[in-house]
Enzyme design. Structure first.
Site, mmCIF file in Angstrom:
data_model
loop_
_atom_site.group_PDB
_atom_site.id
_atom_site.type_symbol
_atom_site.label_atom_id
_atom_site.label_comp_id
_atom_site.label_asym_id
_atom_site.label_seq_id
_atom_site.Cartn_x
_atom_site.Cartn_y
_atom_site.Cartn_z
ATOM 1 N N LYS A 197 0.863 -1.149 0.021
ATOM 2 C CA LYS A 197 -0.205 0.057 -0.055
ATOM 3 C C LYS A 197 0.847 1.189 0.059
ATOM 4 C CE LYS A 197 -2.450 1.681 3.579
ATOM 5 N NZ LYS A 197 -2.121 3.077 3.699
ATOM 6 N N ASP A 205 -3.531 4.387 -1.925
ATOM 7 C CA ASP A 205 -4.452 4.848 -0.810
ATOM 8 C C ASP A 205 -4.311 6.431 -0.953
ATOM 9 O OD1 ASP A 205 -5.849 5.373 1.434
ATOM 10 O OD2 ASP A 205 -4.328 4.499 2.819
ATOM 11 N N LYS A 208 -7.284 8.202 -1.262
ATOM 12 C CA LYS A 208 -8.819 8.639 -0.631
ATOM 13 C C LYS A 208 -9.480 9.887 -1.353
ATOM 14 C CE LYS A 208 -7.723 6.974 3.933
ATOM 15 N NZ LYS A 208 -6.336 6.447 4.058
ATOM 16 N N HIS A 218 -11.519 12.820 -2.722
ATOM 17 C CA HIS A 218 -12.753 13.355 -2.262
ATOM 18 C C HIS A 218 -12.825 14.862 -3.040
ATOM 19 C CE1 HIS A 218 -15.630 14.309 1.394
ATOM 20 N NE2 HIS A 218 -16.357 14.466 0.323
ATOM 21 N N ASP A 219 -13.659 14.909 -4.022
ATOM 22 C CA ASP A 219 -13.849 16.168 -4.895
ATOM 23 C C ASP A 219 -15.007 16.183 -5.530
ATOM 24 O OD1 ASP A 219 -13.346 18.784 -6.192
ATOM 25 O OD2 ASP A 219 -11.096 18.433 -5.616
ATOM 26 N N ILE A 220 -15.441 17.234 -6.490
ATOM 27 C CA ILE A 220 -16.434 17.214 -7.283
ATOM 28 C C ILE A 220 -16.311 16.083 -8.242
ATOM 29 C CG2 ILE A 220 -17.222 19.445 -7.075
ATOM 30 C CD1 ILE A 220 -16.083 20.212 -9.819
ATOM 31 N N THR A 235 -11.697 5.899 10.735
ATOM 32 C CA THR A 235 -11.641 5.180 12.135
ATOM 33 C C THR A 235 -11.363 6.393 13.202
ATOM 34 O OG1 THR A 235 -9.563 4.100 11.611
ATOM 35 C CG2 THR A 235 -11.497 2.803 11.670
ATOM 36 N N ARG A 261 3.080 -1.226 10.475
ATOM 37 C CA ARG A 261 3.970 -1.300 11.857
ATOM 38 C C ARG A 261 4.468 -2.800 12.464
ATOM 39 N NH1 ARG A 261 1.538 3.592 14.744
ATOM 40 N NH2 ARG A 261 -0.090 2.689 13.661
#
Ligand code: C5P
Length: 232
Positions: free
Chosen positions: A32, A59, A61, A63-65, A119, A211
């Site tokens: 990842k 990864d 993530k 988030h927009d129009i 989370t 980790r």
């Protein structure tokens, strides 16, 4: 879809990442790449890791129009990654646009999964900061159903939620689950953790482990232990 262990390569540079990956001489783990490494090194790091033969979960993530996400996803798709993600809170129209952007002219595309609620968002901040009054688990399941409706392949969730997501969205809807720790290991800053063995029992499709592998004195042995507990 086979179960697999994805190593979270949360390193700040290409050098540190390759120093880590060079330890794996016998296998090519699924990795990842998150925002830290991607923003530090750019798309080149994705191409180099791919060239070494690893599968990649990118990864970032998004988030927009919808239009912006669609165009950005087309760029990520051309990098030939295996899994991408976005925030389900961008709503169904944004998720549909993302699927369109990811889909290559030949109809293939990387898998696309959604983050439901982070989370780090607890019930109190859901209510007070985001003004969402429904209980957290209902919000998570509703967002997962929205992702399915938009044509996505699954969600990132806690291993503890994986069984319920499969119940609501079907057994072939992927659950990719961080928050994994060995029974005898350090928990660190994760709050709700599960062992690889337990994640397998609940039904996670992929576990994301950082980790417990990257900070282990013998990372290859720690990775093999995850595979043994989760996959074999
Ligand atoms: O080191 P550790 O095993 O805690 O790493 C887990 C990885 O999964 C990190 O890259 C973290 O950012 C990511 N993650 C998470 N919880 C989420 C979403 C992503 O721990 N809800």
């Amino acid at each position: 879809m086979g179960k697999d262990v994805i190593i979270a390569c949360d390193f700040s540079s290409k050098e540190k990442t390759f120093e880590f990956l060079d330890k794996f001489t016998g296998e090519k783990p699924f990795v990842k790449i998150g925002m830290e490494l991607f923003y530090a090194e750019g798309p080149g790091i994705v191409k180099e890791i791919k060239k070494r033969g690893h599968k990649i979960f990118l990864d970032l993530k998004l988030h927009d129009i919808p239009n912006t996400v669609k165009k950005a996803m087309a760029v990520l798709s051309a990098l030939d990654v295996d899994i991408c993600n976005l925030h389900a809170s961008g709503a169904v129209s944004m998720m549909k646009a993302a699927v369109e952007g990811l889909t290559r002219p030949d109809g293939t595309r990387p898998l696309l999964i959604a983050v439901t609620q982070l989370t780090s968002t607890d019930s109190e901040s859901l209510k007070n900061d985001l003004l969402i009054n429904d209980p957290m688990d209902e919000v998570v399941m509703h967002y997962a159903l929205n992702a399915k409706k938009a044509g996505l392949d699954g969600v990132v969730c806690s291993p503890l939620e994986a069984g319920k997501v499969h119940e609501k969205c079907g057994s072939d809807f992927l659950t990719v689950t961080p928050g994994v720790r060995f029974a005898d290991g350090e928990i660190g800053d994760q709050k709700r953790v599960t062992t690889p063995e337990k994640a397998k029992e609940i039904g996670s499709d992929y576990i994301v482990v950082g980790r417990p592998i990257t900070a282990a004195s013998d990372p290859v042995a720690a990775y093999r232990r995850c595979i043994k507990e989760f996959v074999d």
